[in-house]
Enzyme design. Structure first.
Site, short mmCIF file in Angstrom:
data_model
loop_
_atom_site.label_atom_id
_atom_site.label_comp_id
_atom_site.label_asym_id
_atom_site.label_seq_id
_atom_site.Cartn_x
_atom_site.Cartn_y
_atom_site.Cartn_z
N ARG A 22 68.89 42.77 49.40
CA ARG A 22 67.98 42.31 50.45
C ARG A 22 66.63 41.90 49.86
O ARG A 22 66.04 40.90 50.28
CB ARG A 22 67.79 43.42 51.49
CG ARG A 22 66.90 43.01 52.67
CD ARG A 22 66.83 44.09 53.73
NE ARG A 22 65.79 43.78 54.70
CZ ARG A 22 64.79 44.58 55.01
NH1 ARG A 22 64.69 45.77 54.46
NH2 ARG A 22 63.88 44.21 55.90
N TRP A 38 77.55 46.72 59.30
CA TRP A 38 78.41 45.62 59.72
C TRP A 38 79.89 45.93 59.45
O TRP A 38 80.76 45.42 60.13
CB TRP A 38 78.04 44.33 58.99
CG TRP A 38 76.79 43.67 59.43
CD1 TRP A 38 76.65 42.73 60.42
CD2 TRP A 38 75.47 43.87 58.88
NE1 TRP A 38 75.33 42.33 60.51
CE2 TRP A 38 74.58 43.01 59.58
CE3 TRP A 38 74.95 44.67 57.86
CZ2 TRP A 38 73.22 42.94 59.30
CZ3 TRP A 38 73.59 44.61 57.58
CH2 TRP A 38 72.75 43.75 58.29
N HIS A 84 76.50 40.26 54.58
CA HIS A 84 76.46 41.31 55.60
C HIS A 84 77.65 42.26 55.50
O HIS A 84 77.77 43.18 56.30
CB HIS A 84 76.38 40.69 57.00
CG HIS A 84 74.99 40.32 57.39
ND1 HIS A 84 74.69 39.73 58.60
CD2 HIS A 84 73.81 40.45 56.73
CE1 HIS A 84 73.38 39.51 58.66
NE2 HIS A 84 72.84 39.93 57.54
N HIS A 86 65.24 38.20 50.34
CA HIS A 86 64.03 37.92 51.11
C HIS A 86 62.91 37.31 50.27
O HIS A 86 62.11 36.53 50.78
CB HIS A 86 63.54 39.20 51.79
CG HIS A 86 64.31 39.53 53.03
ND1 HIS A 86 63.72 40.01 54.18
CD2 HIS A 86 65.63 39.43 53.30
CE1 HIS A 86 64.66 40.21 55.10
NE2 HIS A 86 65.83 39.87 54.58
#
Length: 356
Positions: A118, A262, A246, A122
């Protein structure tokens, strides 16, 4: 001690299964070493391996095989002060060791991998091709306002995790460290080797932080997804492939407002995310939080509106179906798109050839 042994055994099993799948499904795939998020939240889980004990250089395979690192390291007169290929492998090993530590087993589902993915996602996903701003180069998430936006909430955890490695190897830029950590994390969790090369530099302050609103908002739909990813230069197939991250991690209500994983195996990279989207029946979750969906079977999994948009949209859905049926195709497409993501806006030296 026993917890650590269990973790190592689990990782060894994932590694062997992944290797068997790779050999069975992609006989032409070779390795030189063979051992080698929203404006205010929504990416709280991740927009989240070494093949055997000798796989320290697995993720650097392409850079080494194509000579990228050799050219990069020899392109300046001060070659004696420049890091060598082996130095990057040491950083890679340090990241892998962090992921297999007992400390990691106590975090979330037992791995730092999803949050490292992540972080890499990002810091790279803020790129705007029209203005050539944002992206991983600069590591501006160290500073406000980028460090404070809702989509990046909780990523201070990942940055702090990597700080001891930065202190141990001060010659590596934060932007190279963060993106390499994301590549290593994908591989450590059973995913494909990610093409990665060094060359990013760090900004001294936050003057060039990208504006808020450049990362996906999990509460929105298909048009929003396209607006976000088209801005970076991706097409519909690449959007769906990248969304497959995900498979990893979970959302946290105190970060994004959303809650839950998920997939059933949130620390294993696989095409399970696509299979679940198609095979499960998803209902709106009855709770006080933002709109999200839960699986009818166990009610333990969740999907965001942006996830559901991939099966509701007639142009996205065929790629969901493709990746649900063909995990090797997903691995290949994801590896290519994720490598591209990590390099958006990075001014590599002109003499450094582009990744194939």
């Amino acid at each position: 001690m026993f917890a650590s042994l269990r973790l190592l055994s689990r990782r060894a099993l994932v590694s062997q299964v992944s290797r068997v799948q790779s050999l069975a499904q992609a006989p032409l795939r070779q390795f030189s070493t063979e051992a080698a998020a929203p404006k205010s939240g929504g990416g709280g889980g991740t927009w989240a391996f070494l093949f055997g004990a000798a796989g320290i250089g697995g993720g650097l395979y392409y850079a080494k095989e194509k000579g990228y690192l050799d050219e990069f390291l020899s392109s300046t007169p001060a070659a004696t002060t420049q890091p060598k290929v082996q130095d990057y492998e040491k950083v890679r090993k340090a990241i892998a060791d962090l992921m297999s530590s007992e400390k990691a087993e106590d975090y979330d589902d037992g791995s730092f991998g999803p949050i490292l993915v992540r972080l890499a996602w990002h810091c790279s996903g803020s790129y705007d091709k029209a203005t050539n701003t944002g992206g991983s180069n600069g590591a501006t998430m160290r500073f406000p306002p980028e460090s404070d936006i809702g989509a990046n909430k909780g990523l201070d955890v990942a940055r702090k995790l990597l700080e001891p490695i930065k202190e141990q190897y001060p010659w590596i830029s934060y932007s190279d460290l963060w993106t390499l950590a994301g590549a290593v994390a994908i591989e450590e969790m059973g995913g494909p080797p990610i093409k990665w090369r060094p060359g990013r530099t760090d900004q001294p302050d936050g003057k060039n932080c990208p504006p808020d609103g450049r990362l996906p908002d999990g509460a929105k739909g298909a048009q929003h997804i396209r607006d976000i990813f088209y801005r970076m230069g991706f097409n519909d197939q690449e959007i769906v492939a990248l969304s497959g991250a995900h498979a990893l991690g979970r959302c946290h209500a105190d970060r994004s407002g959303f809650e839950g994983p998920w997939t059933h195996s949130p620390i294993t990279f696989s095409n399970e995310y696509f299979k679940l989207l198609l095979d499960e029946k998803w209902n709106k979750k009855k709770w006080k939080g933002p709109v999200q969906y839960e699986d009818k079977t166990s009610k333990s999994l969740m999907m965001l509106p942006t996830d559901m948009a991939l099966v509701w949209d007639k142009k996205f859905r065929p790629y969901v179906e493709l990746y649900a049926k063909d995990d090797q195709k997903f691995f290949d497409d994801f590896a290519k798109a994720f490598s591209t993501l990590l390099e958006l806006g990075v001014p590599f030296k002109e003499e450094l050839p582009k990744a194939a």
